[in-house]
Motif scaffolding. Structure first.
Motif, mmCIF file in Angstrom:
data_model
loop_
_atom_site.group_PDB
_atom_site.id
_atom_site.type_symbol
_atom_site.label_atom_id
_atom_site.label_comp_id
_atom_site.label_asym_id
_atom_site.label_seq_id
_atom_site.Cartn_x
_atom_site.Cartn_y
_atom_site.Cartn_z
ATOM 1 N N ASN A 133 43.106 10.770 39.791
ATOM 2 C CA ASN A 133 42.359 9.671 39.170
ATOM 3 C C ASN A 133 43.243 8.431 39.188
ATOM 4 O OD1 ASN A 133 40.176 11.343 38.525
ATOM 5 N ND2 ASN A 133 40.932 11.776 36.456
ATOM 6 N N PHE A 134 42.674 7.276 39.563
ATOM 7 C CA PHE A 134 43.435 6.025 39.610
ATOM 8 C C PHE A 134 42.819 5.000 38.651
ATOM 9 C CE2 PHE A 134 44.066 7.612 44.104
ATOM 10 C CZ PHE A 134 45.372 8.031 43.900
ATOM 11 N N TYR A 135 43.694 4.303 37.930
ATOM 12 C CA TYR A 135 43.283 3.287 36.963
ATOM 13 C C TYR A 135 44.248 2.104 37.074
ATOM 14 C CZ TYR A 135 42.067 7.855 34.802
ATOM 15 O OH TYR A 135 41.663 9.141 34.559
ATOM 16 N N TYR A 136 43.933 1.011 36.328
ATOM 17 C CA TYR A 136 44.923 -0.057 36.164
ATOM 18 C C TYR A 136 44.866 -0.588 34.737
ATOM 19 C CZ TYR A 136 41.319 -3.744 36.663
ATOM 20 O OH TYR A 136 40.227 -4.570 36.497
ATOM 21 N N ARG A 175 35.472 7.464 29.366
ATOM 22 C CA ARG A 175 35.441 7.644 27.909
ATOM 23 C C ARG A 175 36.845 7.669 27.314
ATOM 24 N NH1 ARG A 175 32.039 11.634 29.621
ATOM 25 N NH2 ARG A 175 33.525 13.251 29.005
ATOM 26 N N TRP A 176 37.834 8.059 28.106
ATOM 27 C CA TRP A 176 39.199 8.188 27.596
ATOM 28 C C TRP A 176 40.068 6.965 27.901
ATOM 29 C CZ3 TRP A 176 36.953 11.139 31.423
ATOM 30 C CH2 TRP A 176 37.365 10.900 32.734
ATOM 31 N N CYS A 177 39.484 5.958 28.541
ATOM 32 C CA CYS A 177 40.293 4.835 29.013
ATOM 33 C C CYS A 177 40.709 3.871 27.906
ATOM 34 C CB CYS A 177 39.528 4.057 30.086
ATOM 35 S SG CYS A 177 39.462 4.932 31.666
ATOM 36 N N GLY A 178 39.917 3.731 26.888
ATOM 37 C CA GLY A 178 40.256 2.777 25.837
ATOM 38 C C GLY A 178 39.955 1.344 26.247
ATOM 39 N N ASP A 179 40.570 0.390 25.527
ATOM 40 C CA ASP A 179 40.250 -1.025 25.718
ATOM 41 C C ASP A 179 41.028 -1.682 26.848
ATOM 42 O OD1 ASP A 179 38.500 -0.892 23.583
ATOM 43 O OD2 ASP A 179 40.054 -1.443 22.104
ATOM 44 N N ASP A 219 50.095 4.210 23.308
ATOM 45 C CA ASP A 219 48.747 4.527 22.833
ATOM 46 C C ASP A 219 47.699 4.317 23.926
ATOM 47 O OD1 ASP A 219 49.782 5.142 20.374
ATOM 48 O OD2 ASP A 219 49.299 3.182 19.473
ATOM 49 N N ALA A 220 47.880 3.309 24.758
ATOM 50 C CA ALA A 220 46.894 2.998 25.801
ATOM 51 C C ALA A 220 46.988 3.944 26.990
ATOM 52 C CB ALA A 220 47.079 1.554 26.269
ATOM 53 N N THR A 221 48.115 4.628 27.149
ATOM 54 C CA THR A 221 48.336 5.424 28.366
ATOM 55 C C THR A 221 48.623 6.888 28.051
ATOM 56 O OG1 THR A 221 50.700 4.831 28.344
ATOM 57 C CG2 THR A 221 49.213 3.407 29.620
ATOM 58 N N THR A 222 48.060 7.403 26.975
ATOM 59 C CA THR A 222 48.373 8.768 26.537
ATOM 60 C C THR A 222 48.028 9.826 27.596
ATOM 61 O OG1 THR A 222 46.215 8.855 25.458
ATOM 62 C CG2 THR A 222 48.110 8.250 24.095
ATOM 63 N N PHE A 223 47.035 9.578 28.436
ATOM 64 C CA PHE A 223 46.570 10.580 29.410
ATOM 65 C C PHE A 223 47.256 10.442 30.773
ATOM 66 C CE2 PHE A 223 43.859 6.883 29.515
ATOM 67 C CZ PHE A 223 43.777 6.574 30.865
ATOM 68 N N ALA A 224 48.154 9.473 30.934
ATOM 69 C CA ALA A 224 48.756 9.193 32.242
ATOM 70 C C ALA A 224 49.791 10.248 32.613
ATOM 71 C CB ALA A 224 49.397 7.821 32.236
ATOM 72 N N ASP A 225 49.771 10.670 33.885
ATOM 73 C CA ASP A 225 50.842 11.503 34.428
ATOM 74 C C ASP A 225 51.951 10.645 35.012
ATOM 75 O OD1 ASP A 225 49.829 14.355 34.221
ATOM 76 O OD2 ASP A 225 48.149 13.426 35.252
#
Length: 648
Positions: free
Chosen positions: A464-467, A402-406, A494-500
Motif C-alpha cells: 500500500n502506498f500513501y503520502y 479509513r485508517w489514514c486519518g487527517d 500518531d499520523a503514521t501508526t500503521f506505516a512499515d
C-alpha cells in the motif's frame, strides 16, 4: 534307360499340372483393349475392358495388370467448373448380395467391389458411373488399424473446425479360388495457402472448402505466421480428395467478443485436384471499411471524493457509425477485496461535436455508486459497421482510507494494512510546498524504481502506498538529520501508526541513508536515483545490510543474513542453501573502516545492496549500465522473500 527317363518326364508334367490351379488364370486382352496397371489406366482416362475386371498378367513387382479400353465419349456437362466425359459402357444388374452405388458412398460404408470386380450397374443424374459393391466379410485381419474418417457429403452447420484424420487401413476379404483379394484405402491430399492483410481476430476466420462433386463442406482454422514477435500473416492446410474439384472461401465465423467484420478476399478460389496436393492458394483480405474508430473513457468527476458516485462516459468516433459498444470494470475496495463486472452492452447514441468541424461522438454511459471504493479499472470496446474495433482503458481513484486519518492520503491501496506492507512518502522541505510535483515524483519512483526490481514488481499486490501532507527536513549521511513533519515526533507518530516504512523524498544532492527516527523505520532518497531508492528500501523494509566496504554499519543480520562475521559461517550457510561456498568473499576486511574483525558476503557485486546510484563504473556495468536497475541477489533475495511471505 529310355523308359526310366520317360517316366521321370511324366512325373514332372503331373506335378506341374497340380501346381497350376494355385496360379490365377490370366487371359489375353481383346484386340480393342490393352493390358496395364490400374494407376496407368487412371492417368490415361481408360476404363475396364467391357466394364469387367479381366486379369491379364503381372508386372515385375507382381502387381496385377488388367484389360483396359480407350473410352468412347460423348459431349456432356457436369456441375463442375471444367468439362468432363461420360463413359458409355453397358450397365448390368448387380448379383444377389450386392448393391449398386457410387464410389464415395461405398468408401463411407467400407464396402468392397462385388466379387472383386468393377461391374458397371448404372449412372446417377450427373452421369457419374455406379458400380456393384458388397458388404465386406472379413476373417483374421492382418492388423487392426482405425478406418479413415470421411466427412459426409452433406452441408454441415458451422463449427469451430472440421478435420479429416487419415490412417491407412488394411482389411483382408474372404478369397475365392479364381479372383485376387481386394483392399480399400482412403487417400487424401491437401490444399494449402496463406491469408494476407487480415487484421481481425483469427478465431473469427475459417477456410470453407466445398467439394464441387459431392457438395460436402469442411471448415479449417488458420494458423499465425510470425515475423519476430509479430504476426506477419496466416496460413491454412485443408484435407481434400486427391482427384476432387473444390471451391475455397475464407469466411467470417462468429466468435465470442469479436466484431462481425465485413470484406472480401482476392485470389483464385476453384481448385481441380490432379492426384497431388496443391499449394499457393493465397488470399488477400479487402475490408469494406478500412477506417478504425476512436474510443475514450471519460469519468465525471475525474477525481471523485470519498464515496462519491461517478458517471462513466464512453465516447467513440467513426466515419460512418458505431454499431456496438460495451464496457467491463473491476472495483477495488478499501479492504482489498475486488468485484468484477463482466461485459455490459451499451446503446451508442449520436452526440454533439465539442468543436466546430469535429465529428460528433457516439456516446453512452453507466454509473458507479459503490461506497468504500479505492479504485475502478475500466475497459471499453466499440465496433463500427465494417467490423473494425478499438478498446480503451481508464482508472478512477477514490481517496478512501479509513485508517489514514487527517494527514495521510492514499495513493494505491491493495488491502488492509495488517496484511500489506505500508509505505508512506513524505516530502522534504526542498520541494518548497509543491505537493503536485511531489506526488508526480512518487509515481515516477514507484514505476521506475520499485517496479523495475523483480522483488517489488512480482509482489505489487502486497504493498500500500500513501503520502503525508506536510514536509520533513533531512540532512546527509553520516549526520542523518531528521526534522519530523506535523510539528514534532508525537503528532508524526500518531499520523503514521500503521506505516512499515517512511520514505522521505528530497530534491537536494546528498548522500542518502536509512535508520530509525521518531520510532519509525525511515529512509531518504532523491526521486530520480532509482537504484538508491531500492537500495535504501532494502534496509528499511527488509533489514538488509550493505555489501560494500567500509563506512556503513555492519553486523550479521540473523535469521537469513546477507553478510557473515567469518568465512566459516558464510560457507556453512552456502552449503545449506546449495550455493557455491567458494563464492564467499571477505568484502569488508578486518581493520578497514567500520569492518571490525571483518565481514563476508556471497552475492555478486551487481547486487543492489552493493550498487547504489553513484557506486562507480564497475557497479553500473555489472547491473547493465548507468540507468539499469540492480536486483537482490541470492543471499539478499532469501531474506527479502522471507519478509514478503509474511504478507498477502
Amino acid at each position: 534307360m529310355t523308359r526310366n527317363l520317360s517316366l521321370l518326364i511324366l512325373i514332372v508334367l503331373v506335378a506341374l499340372f497340380c501346381v497350376m490351379p494355385a496360379v490365377l488364370a490370366q487371359t489375353q486382352c481383346p484386340s480393342t483393349c490393352s493390358c496395364m496397371l490400374p494407376s496407368d489406366a487412371k492417368k490415361m482416362g481408360y476404363t475396364l475392358c467391357g466394364g469387367k475386371q479381366i486379369l491379364c498378367g503381372y508386372d515385375k513387382a507382381q502387381n496385377p495388370l488388367y484389360c483396359y479400353q480407350k473410352p468412347v465419349t460423348t459431349a456432356t456437362t457436369k456441375p463442375t467448373p471444367t468439362p468432363t466425359v461420360v463413359v458409355t459402357a453397358a450397365p448390368v444388374q448387380c448379383p444377389s448380395g450386392c448393391s449398386c452405388m457410387d464410389s464415395d458412398t461405398a468408401k463411407q460404408s467400407a464396402y468392397l467391389l462385388c466379387g472383386g470386380k468393377q461391374i458397371l450397374c448404372g449412372y446417377d443424374k450427373a452421369q457419374n458411373p455406379l458400380y456393384c459393391y458388397q458388404k465386406p466379410v472379413t476373417t483374421s485381419p492382418i492388423q487392426e488399424v482405425p478406418r479413415a474418417t470421411i466427412i459426409p457429403s452433406v452441408t454441415m452447420a458451422p463449427q469451430p473446425v472440421y478435420t479429416i484424420e487419415r490412417t491407412a487401413m488394411r482389411t483382408v476379404a474372404t478369397p475365392t479360388p479364381t479372383l485376387p483379394m481386394a483392399a480399400v484405402t482412403a487417400r487424401f491430399c491437401t490444399i494449402s495457402g496463406n491469408i494476407y492483410r487480415f487484421y481481425h481476430n483469427p478465431e473469427s476466420l475459417k477456410i470453407q472448402l466445398t467439394n464441387l462433386d459431392t457438395g460436402g463442406v469442411t471448415l479449417t482454422s488458420v494458423t499465425p505466421v510470425f515475423s519476430g514477435d509479430l504476426v506477419s500473416h496466416y496460413s491454412y492446410a485443408a484435407m481434400a480428395n486427391c482427384d476432387g474439384n473444390y471451391q475455397i472461401e475464407p469466411i467470417y465465423q462468429p466468435y465470442s467478443d469479436v466484431c462481425p467484420w465485413t470484406g472480401s478476399f482476392s485470389g483464385e478460389n476453384v481448385v481441380h485436384m490432379t492426384g497431388d496436393s496443391v499449394t499457393g492458394q493465397d488470399f488477400t483480405y479487402l475490408p469494406d471499411d478500412a477506417n478504425i474508430p476512436e474510443v475514450s473513457i471519460n469519468p465525471n468527476p475525474a477525481t471523485p471524493g470519498i464515496n462519491e458516485d461517478v458517471r462513466i462516459y464512453i465516447d467513440a468516433r467513426d466515419d460512418v457509425s458505431i454499431t456496438y459498444m460495451a464496457a467491463r470494470y473491476d472495483l477495488i475496495y478499501s479492504d482489498g477485496t475486488r468485484r468484477s463486472i463482466d461485459w455490459i452492452e451499451l446503446t451508442p447514441m449520436l452526440g454533439y461535436a465539442y468543436h466546430a468541424g469535429d465529428r460528433p461522438p457516439w456516446t453512452s454511459h453507466f454509473d458507479i455508486t459503490d461506497d468504500n471504493l479505492v479504485r475502478a479499472e475500466i475497459t471499453a470496446r466499440v465496433c463500427d459497421g465494417g467490423g473494425n474495433e478499438r478498446s480503451a482503458f481508464e482508472t478512477v481513484v477514490w481517496p478512501t482510507c479509513r485508517w489514514c486519518g487527517d494527514h495521510v492520503i492514499p495513493l494505491q491501496v491493495n488491502g488492509n494494512p495488517a496484511q500489506k506492507i505500508d509505505v508512506i512518502f513524505v516530502p522534504d522541505t526542498s520541494y518548497g510546498g509543491d505537493l503536485d510535483a511531489f506526488v508526480e515524483d512518487i509515481w515516477d519512483v514507484i514505476e521506475n524504481g520499485y517496479y523495475q526490481n523483480d522483488a517489488f514488481s512480482g509482489n505489487r499486490g502486497k504493498f500500500n502506498f500513501y503520502y503525508l501532507d506536510d514536509e520533513a527536513d533531512v540532512t546527509a549521511y553520516p549526520a542523518c538529520g531528521f526534522t519530523p513533519p506535523l510539528g514534532g515526533c508525537g503528532d508524526f507518530q500518531d499520523a503514521t501508526t500503521f506505516a512499515d516504512s517512511i520514505a522521505v523524498l528530497h530534491t537536494d544532492n546528498l548522500r542518502d541513508w536509512s535508520g530509525t527516527k521518531c520510532g519509525r523505520s525511515l529512509f531518504c532518497s532523491e526521486p530520480t536515483s532509482y537504484r538508491t531508492f531500492v537500495h535504501e528500501s532494502g534496509h528499511a523494509l527488509f533489514g538488509l545490510k550493505d555489501e560494500y566496504c567500509c563506512d556503513s554499519h555492519y553486523s550479521q543480520n540473523d535469521p537469513n543474513p546477507n553478510i557473515w562475521v567469518n568465512e566459516t559461517a558464510c560457507r556453512d550457510d552456502a552449503v545449506a542453501e546449495g550455493w557455491d561456498p567458494d563464492d564467499c568473499d571477505p568484502f569488508c576486511t578486518a581493520g578497514s573502516g567500520n569492518c571490525g574483525s571483518g565481514f563476508w558476503k556471497i552475492d555478486p557485486d551487481r547486487c543492489v545492496m552493493r550498487c547504489s546510484q553513484n557506486c562507480g563504473d564497475n557497479c553500473c556495468l555489472a547491473c547493465g549500465g548507468a540507468d539499469a536497475m540492480c536486483q537482490y541477489e541470492p543471499a539478499c533475495a532469501r531474506r527479502v522473500n522471507a519478509v514478503l511471505s509474511l504478507f498477502s
